[in-house]
Scaffold this motif. Structure first.
Motif, PDB file in Angstrom:
ATOM      1  N   TYR A 191       0.843  -1.192   0.000  1.00  0.00           N
ATOM      2  CA  TYR A 191       0.000   0.000   0.000  1.00  0.00           C
ATOM      3  C   TYR A 191       0.875   1.238   0.000  1.00  0.00           C
ATOM      4  CZ  TYR A 191       0.720   0.894   5.027  1.00  0.00           C
ATOM      5  OH  TYR A 191       1.252   1.175   6.253  1.00  0.00           O
ATOM      6  N   LEU A 192       0.310   2.334  -0.461  1.00  0.00           N
ATOM      7  CA  LEU A 192       0.978   3.630  -0.460  1.00  0.00           C
ATOM      8  C   LEU A 192       0.160   4.537   0.434  1.00  0.00           C
ATOM      9  CD1 LEU A 192       1.479   4.005  -4.315  1.00  0.00           C
ATOM     10  CD2 LEU A 192       3.147   3.165  -2.672  1.00  0.00           C
ATOM     11  N   SER A 193       0.847   5.285   1.293  1.00  0.00           N
ATOM     12  CA  SER A 193       0.116   6.196   2.170  1.00  0.00           C
ATOM     13  C   SER A 193       0.890   7.493   2.341  1.00  0.00           C
ATOM     14  CB  SER A 193      -0.110   5.559   3.543  1.00  0.00           C
ATOM     15  OG  SER A 193       1.102   5.482   4.266  1.00  0.00           O
ATOM     16  N   THR A 194       0.178   8.501   2.828  1.00  0.00           N
ATOM     17  CA  THR A 194       0.850   9.748   3.168  1.00  0.00           C
ATOM     18  C   THR A 194       1.715   9.481   4.392  1.00  0.00           C
ATOM     19  OG1 THR A 194      -0.987  10.452   4.576  1.00  0.00           O
ATOM     20  CG2 THR A 194      -1.030  11.186   2.259  1.00  0.00           C
ATOM     21  N   VAL A 195       2.799  10.227   4.529  1.00  0.00           N
ATOM     22  CA  VAL A 195       3.730   9.983   5.623  1.00  0.00           C
ATOM     23  C   VAL A 195       3.131  10.419   6.954  1.00  0.00           C
ATOM     24  CG1 VAL A 195       5.996  10.571   6.577  1.00  0.00           C
ATOM     25  CG2 VAL A 195       5.756  10.162   4.135  1.00  0.00           C
ATOM     26  N   ASN A 196       2.690  11.651   7.043  1.00  0.00           N
ATOM     27  CA  ASN A 196       2.257  12.181   8.336  1.00  0.00           C
ATOM     28  C   ASN A 196       0.941  11.589   8.831  1.00  0.00           C
ATOM     29  OD1 ASN A 196       4.517  13.834   8.629  1.00  0.00           O
ATOM     30  ND2 ASN A 196       3.580  15.449   7.438  1.00  0.00           N
ATOM     31  N   GLU A 197      -0.096  11.627   7.998  1.00  0.00           N
ATOM     32  CA  GLU A 197      -1.417  11.190   8.445  1.00  0.00           C
ATOM     33  C   GLU A 197      -1.638   9.692   8.274  1.00  0.00           C
ATOM     34  OE1 GLU A 197      -0.987  13.387   5.928  1.00  0.00           O
ATOM     35  OE2 GLU A 197      -1.249  15.293   6.975  1.00  0.00           O
TER      36      GLU A 197
ATOM     37  N   THR B 206      -7.256   6.001   7.109  1.00  0.00           N
ATOM     38  CA  THR B 206      -5.918   6.080   7.698  1.00  0.00           C
ATOM     39  C   THR B 206      -5.493   4.673   8.098  1.00  0.00           C
ATOM     40  OG1 THR B 206      -6.664   6.387   9.970  1.00  0.00           O
ATOM     41  CG2 THR B 206      -6.376   8.393   8.629  1.00  0.00           C
ATOM     42  N   THR B 207      -4.200   4.493   8.213  1.00  0.00           N
ATOM     43  CA  THR B 207      -3.696   3.182   8.618  1.00  0.00           C
ATOM     44  C   THR B 207      -4.179   2.837  10.020  1.00  0.00           C
ATOM     45  OG1 THR B 207      -1.614   4.233   9.282  1.00  0.00           O
ATOM     46  CG2 THR B 207      -1.681   3.224   7.095  1.00  0.00           C
ATOM     47  N   ALA B 208      -4.392   3.838  10.867  1.00  0.00           N
ATOM     48  CA  ALA B 208      -4.933   3.592  12.211  1.00  0.00           C
ATOM     49  C   ALA B 208      -6.382   3.114  12.122  1.00  0.00           C
ATOM     50  CB  ALA B 208      -4.843   4.860  13.061  1.00  0.00           C
ATOM     51  N   GLU B 209      -7.186   3.734  11.257  1.00  0.00           N
ATOM     52  CA  GLU B 209      -8.583   3.321  11.090  1.00  0.00           C
ATOM     53  C   GLU B 209      -8.684   1.890  10.575  1.00  0.00           C
ATOM     54  OE1 GLU B 209     -10.665   7.606  10.001  1.00  0.00           O
ATOM     55  OE2 GLU B 209      -9.666   6.496   8.418  1.00  0.00           O
ATOM     56  N   LEU B 210      -7.692   1.478   9.808  1.00  0.00           N
ATOM     57  CA  LEU B 210      -7.679   0.121   9.268  1.00  0.00           C
ATOM     58  C   LEU B 210      -7.118  -0.890  10.265  1.00  0.00           C
ATOM     59  CD1 LEU B 210      -6.488   0.931   5.645  1.00  0.00           C
ATOM     60  CD2 LEU B 210      -8.786   0.227   6.350  1.00  0.00           C
ATOM     61  N   GLY B 211      -6.674  -0.417  11.415  1.00  0.00           N
ATOM     62  CA  GLY B 211      -6.152  -1.307  12.439  1.00  0.00           C
ATOM     63  C   GLY B 211      -4.728  -1.756  12.199  1.00  0.00           C
ATOM     64  N   LEU B 212      -4.016  -1.016  11.333  1.00  0.00           N
ATOM     65  CA  LEU B 212      -2.641  -1.412  11.028  1.00  0.00           C
ATOM     66  C   LEU B 212      -1.673  -1.007  12.134  1.00  0.00           C
ATOM     67  CD1 LEU B 212      -2.473  -0.478   7.246  1.00  0.00           C
ATOM     68  CD2 LEU B 212      -3.011  -2.678   8.278  1.00  0.00           C
ATOM     69  N   TRP B 213      -2.058  -0.048  12.931  1.00  0.00           N
ATOM     70  CA  TRP B 213      -1.168   0.445  13.978  1.00  0.00           C
ATOM     71  C   TRP B 213      -1.915   0.485  15.299  1.00  0.00           C
ATOM     72  CZ3 TRP B 213       3.728   0.798  12.633  1.00  0.00           C
ATOM     73  CH2 TRP B 213       4.028   0.926  11.278  1.00  0.00           C
TER      74      TRP B 213
ATOM     75  N   LEU C 119       8.433   4.492  13.015  1.00  0.00           N
ATOM     76  CA  LEU C 119       8.669   4.189  11.598  1.00  0.00           C
ATOM     77  C   LEU C 119       8.869   5.477  10.803  1.00  0.00           C
ATOM     78  CD1 LEU C 119       7.211   1.658   9.270  1.00  0.00           C
ATOM     79  CD2 LEU C 119       6.643   4.011   8.756  1.00  0.00           C
ATOM     80  N   VAL C 120       7.989   6.459  11.023  1.00  0.00           N
ATOM     81  CA  VAL C 120       8.080   7.737  10.311  1.00  0.00           C
ATOM     82  C   VAL C 120       9.404   8.420  10.635  1.00  0.00           C
ATOM     83  CG1 VAL C 120       7.074  10.051  10.110  1.00  0.00           C
ATOM     84  CG2 VAL C 120       5.592   8.037  10.065  1.00  0.00           C
ATOM     85  N   GLU C 121       9.810   8.385  11.893  1.00  0.00           N
ATOM     86  CA  GLU C 121      11.074   9.005  12.298  1.00  0.00           C
ATOM     87  C   GLU C 121      12.259   8.317  11.618  1.00  0.00           C
ATOM     88  OE1 GLU C 121      13.537  11.756  13.919  1.00  0.00           O
ATOM     89  OE2 GLU C 121      11.355  11.780  13.806  1.00  0.00           O
ATOM     90  N   GLN C 122      12.242   6.985  11.575  1.00  0.00           N
ATOM     91  CA  GLN C 122      13.318   6.242  10.906  1.00  0.00           C
ATOM     92  C   GLN C 122      13.355   6.597   9.424  1.00  0.00           C
ATOM     93  OE1 GLN C 122      13.228   1.957  11.459  1.00  0.00           O
ATOM     94  NE2 GLN C 122      14.551   1.623   9.693  1.00  0.00           N
ATOM     95  N   LEU C 123      12.195   6.705   8.810  1.00  0.00           N
ATOM     96  CA  LEU C 123      12.110   7.050   7.391  1.00  0.00           C
ATOM     97  C   LEU C 123      12.663   8.451   7.144  1.00  0.00           C
ATOM     98  CD1 LEU C 123      11.152   6.185   4.594  1.00  0.00           C
ATOM     99  CD2 LEU C 123       8.894   7.044   5.179  1.00  0.00           C
ATOM    100  N   ARG C 124      12.312   9.380   7.998  1.00  0.00           N
ATOM    101  CA  ARG C 124      12.796  10.762   7.832  1.00  0.00           C
ATOM    102  C   ARG C 124      14.310  10.857   8.014  1.00  0.00           C
ATOM    103  NH1 ARG C 124       7.721  13.448  10.146  1.00  0.00           N
ATOM    104  NH2 ARG C 124       6.775  14.073   8.188  1.00  0.00           N
ATOM    105  N   LYS C 125      14.842  10.174   9.011  1.00  0.00           N
ATOM    106  CA  LYS C 125      16.280  10.260   9.300  1.00  0.00           C
ATOM    107  C   LYS C 125      17.114   9.562   8.236  1.00  0.00           C
ATOM    108  CE  LYS C 125      16.308  10.831  14.286  1.00  0.00           C
ATOM    109  NZ  LYS C 125      16.589  10.193  15.580  1.00  0.00           N
ATOM    110  N   ALA C 126      16.716   8.342   7.877  1.00  0.00           N
ATOM    111  CA  ALA C 126      17.539   7.537   6.961  1.00  0.00           C
ATOM    112  C   ALA C 126      17.117   7.667   5.505  1.00  0.00           C
ATOM    113  CB  ALA C 126      17.487   6.066   7.385  1.00  0.00           C
TER     114      ALA C 126
END
Length: 171
Positions: free
Chosen positions: A93-99, A124-131, A140-147
């Motif tokens: 799946y593809l999603s927006t980074v922040n939301e 949102t990934t939260a609404e889908l129960g992914l997180w 995950l978002v922080e790791q993606l932003r840093k690396a």
């Protein structure tokens, strides 16, 4: 205009337009002096005298062959990605980074969640129960932003029926 690729109708329209004292702008294939075919962006203008009679023509051509090749390469790459995305047995799946809003999802991903594509897109990934509310998505978002990429990241997720599946793997 003499590349042999311009249809007789387009050739006739070119001359009708310019002889009607109008500017012709087009992209077409032209032949160079050495016989190569190149893509050009052309602007052809009638040159008028003080009586508004045509005394000549001014044409400016820009070689856009490299741009056309690049556009084709991008189109081919997009088609390959779309085919891989749609047919992959791995859920993607593809999603927006922040939301975390799901922008697209392949059939395998929807099957994993036991939902239709229409039920997934825009959620949102939260609404889908992914997180879960444990801060792992923020990590995950922080790791993606840093690396700028993810080396490996796993997350349990919940299907529509409430079943917890072992994990989504982000790589």
């Amino acid at each position: 205009l003499k590349s042999g690729l311009l249809s007789p109708q387009d050739y006739q329209l070119f001359w009708q337009t310019i002889l009607a004292k109008q500017v012709v702008k087009a992209e077409l294939v032209n032949k160079t002096k050495d016989g190569r075919l190149i893509n050009v962006e052309v602007s052809a203008n009638p040159v008028l005298d003080e009586h508004e009679d045509i005394v000549g023509f001014l044409a400016i051509e820009k070689d856009i062959t490299a741009r056309k090749r690049a556009e084709e390469a991008v189109k081919e790459s997009e088609n390959k990605f779309a085919t891989i995305f749609r047919t992959s047995p791995i859920g993607v799946y593809l999603s927006t980074v922040n939301e975390g809003i799901v922008l697209d999802a392949n059939p395998s991903f929807c099957a994993m969640l036991r939902r239709s594509r229409e039920q997934v897109i825009g959620q949102t990934t939260a609404e889908l129960g992914l997180w879960q509310a444990d801060g792992r998505r923020a990590s995950l978002v922080e790791q993606l932003r840093k690396a700028g990429r993810l080396d490996s990241f796993e997350q349990p997720f919940r299907t529509r029926s409430g079943e917890i599946r072992e994990s989504l793997r982000f790589v």
